[in-house]
Design an enzyme around this catalytic site. Structure first.
Site, PDB file in Angstrom:
ATOM      1  N   LEU A  27       0.892  -1.191  -0.180  1.00 40.57           N
ATOM      2  CA  LEU A  27      -0.074  -0.083  -0.143  1.00 40.57           C
ATOM      3  C   LEU A  27       0.733   1.345   0.007  1.00 40.57           C
ATOM      4  O   LEU A  27       0.417   2.354  -0.682  1.00 40.57           O
ATOM      5  CB  LEU A  27      -0.707   0.047   1.179  1.00 40.57           C
ATOM      6  CG  LEU A  27      -1.985   1.330   1.321  1.00 40.57           C
ATOM      7  CD1 LEU A  27      -2.930   1.245   0.042  1.00 40.57           C
ATOM      8  CD2 LEU A  27      -2.705   1.375   2.683  1.00 40.57           C
ATOM      9  N   TYR A  28       2.087   1.179   0.651  1.00 41.99           N
ATOM     10  CA  TYR A  28       3.160   2.347   0.640  1.00 41.99           C
ATOM     11  C   TYR A  28       3.215   2.592  -0.807  1.00 41.99           C
ATOM     12  O   TYR A  28       3.296   3.764  -1.319  1.00 41.99           O
ATOM     13  CB  TYR A  28       4.132   1.935   1.623  1.00 41.99           C
ATOM     14  CG  TYR A  28       5.183   2.628   1.329  1.00 41.99           C
ATOM     15  CD1 TYR A  28       5.203   4.247   1.669  1.00 41.99           C
ATOM     16  CD2 TYR A  28       6.520   2.676   0.682  1.00 41.99           C
ATOM     17  CE1 TYR A  28       6.311   5.123   1.670  1.00 41.99           C
ATOM     18  CE2 TYR A  28       7.589   3.393   0.550  1.00 41.99           C
ATOM     19  CZ  TYR A  28       7.435   4.747   1.108  1.00 41.99           C
ATOM     20  OH  TYR A  28       8.518   5.613   0.865  1.00 41.99           O
ATOM     21  N   ALA A  29       3.518   1.738  -1.341  1.00 44.48           N
ATOM     22  CA  ALA A  29       4.154   2.081  -2.957  1.00 44.48           C
ATOM     23  C   ALA A  29       2.670   2.426  -3.678  1.00 44.48           C
ATOM     24  O   ALA A  29       3.054   3.440  -4.430  1.00 44.48           O
ATOM     25  CB  ALA A  29       4.488   0.727  -3.538  1.00 44.48           C
TER      26      ALA A  29
ATOM     27  N   THR B 138       0.260   4.510  -2.421  1.00 43.18           N
ATOM     28  CA  THR B 138       0.173   5.655  -2.379  1.00 43.18           C
ATOM     29  C   THR B 138       0.973   6.701  -2.943  1.00 43.18           C
ATOM     30  O   THR B 138       0.604   7.856  -3.262  1.00 43.18           O
ATOM     31  CB  THR B 138       0.001   5.974  -0.705  1.00 43.18           C
ATOM     32  OG1 THR B 138       1.278   5.734  -0.099  1.00 43.18           O
ATOM     33  CG2 THR B 138      -0.846   5.087   0.050  1.00 43.18           C
ATOM     34  N   LYS B 139       2.364   6.284  -2.914  1.00 46.69           N
ATOM     35  CA  LYS B 139       3.428   6.943  -3.761  1.00 46.69           C
ATOM     36  C   LYS B 139       3.159   7.353  -5.032  1.00 46.69           C
ATOM     37  O   LYS B 139       3.407   8.424  -5.526  1.00 46.69           O
ATOM     38  CB  LYS B 139       4.845   6.478  -3.326  1.00 46.69           C
ATOM     39  CG  LYS B 139       5.370   6.801  -1.896  1.00 46.69           C
ATOM     40  CD  LYS B 139       5.179   8.260  -1.526  1.00 46.69           C
ATOM     41  CE  LYS B 139       5.937   8.615  -0.170  1.00 46.69           C
ATOM     42  NZ  LYS B 139       5.908  10.214   0.079  1.00 46.69           N
TER      43      LYS B 139
END
Length: 327
Positions: free
Chosen positions: A153-155, A157-158
């Protein structure tokens, strides 16, 4: 010039703010000082910035649009933004996914809205990540590669930040540069990152976990090299707003994680107790940055191999651990 730096008490943000102040710029720093990792470290970074002339700090959440608007209103002479505040970490997105949407999506929109209201703004640089390359296997990663297979999810969002940047560049003519950071390490670093947690465990005689026996490969990039690239990019706004510029910023050198552990052992003078485990689904096999684009733009040439960067980190790490051990 006056530059707004979000995440100024964070690892990269602190070093960038320090570099800008050292060359005579004034810095307006924003940070919420959350407790994702040891707040004492964030406060210590912030205290070092507060000692310097030209630094003003605002304790706020970048997703709070009213608070950010108030800062912008009082600083309409800001000409540059370095937007680094975010919920970091790949694995933590499995624990608290909402934090990533709050900080990395809503927070990014708030900063884009702030940027378009600054009449003197020349350039906004924002943090993306090598994680956007996801399941890509062709090395090195290039900015022209497709980035539609995130594994965290981090990737995701970025990547959303990059796409929202495109919309704002198209609609409002904002001059933006997104920097895809590759495994940044060094003094004053983040305790949640592998090199820091490994050092702490080795010092304490506790075991560390290596995925795939340490054969995962990373493009480890020393903080001083990163700062040179960030500042160099900030000083060179794109001529045309759209599409916004996306740049890899890495060491262009791939090392196995077990080499990192070996260098930590040498610098700490202790052997690691190693446990092996399969690679988590949110981790990728390797990262490797093509840096032709940022080199052409800024002359960016990383000069710190892992063999030099790790001992520098360990020297600082020993001092920090001694400081916090006595309160």
């Amino acid at each position: 010039m006056k530059v707004l730096v979000t995440g100024c008490a964070g690892f990269i943000g602190y070093h960038v703010a320090e570099a800008l102040l050292a060359r005579g710029d004034s810095v307006v720093g924003l940070d919420c000082l959350n407790d994702y990792y040891d707040v004492r470290l964030k406060q210590a970074r912030l205290e070092r910035l507060r000692r310097q002339a030209g630094f003003a700090f605002h304790h706020l959440d970048i997703a709070d649009k009213d608070a950010v608007r108030a800062v912008i209103t009082g600083n309409d002479d800001i000409v540059g933004i370095v937007h680094l505040a975010a919920q970091a970490g790949v694995r933590y997105s499995l624990v608290d996914p909402y934090a990533y949407v709050h900080s990395n999506v809503m927070g990014h929109v708030v900063m884009l809205e702030a940027a378009r209201r600054l009449g003197r703004l020349r350039h906004m640089v924002f943090a993306s990540t090598s994680s956007v390359y996801g399941l890509n296997t062709e090395m090195p990663f290039r900015e022209t590669d497709r980035v539609d297979t995130p594994v965290s999810l981090y990737a995701a969002t970025k990547r959303a930040d990059e796409l929202m940047g495109h919309a704002y560049a198209h609609l409002f003519g904002l001059k933006l540069t997104g920097l895809r950071f590759f495994t940044v390490y060094g003094p004053w670093g983040r305790p949640d990152m592998a090199y820091f947690s490994f050092a702490k465990a080795i010092m304490a005689g506790e075991p560390i976990t290596l995925y795939e026996e340490g054969r995962l490969r990373r493009d480890f990039t020393y903080i001083d090299d990163i700062v040179a690239g960030v500042v160099g990019a900030l000083d060179r706004p794109p001529e045309d707003p759209c599409p916004p510029r996306l740049l890899n910023i890495g060491n262009h050198q791939v090392e196995e994680v077990r080499e990192l552990v070996h260098l930590l052992e040498e610098s700490l003078g202790r052997k690691a107790i190693i446990r092996s485990a399969p690679k988590p689904a949110v981790d990728v096999e390797a990262t490797y940055a093509a840096i032709d684009a940022i080199h052409t733009l800024t002359g960016f040439t990383p000069s710190t191999p892992l063999s030099l960067g790790v001992p520098r980190f360990v020297a600082w790490f020993r001092e920090w651990q001694a400081k916090i051990s006595v309160g």
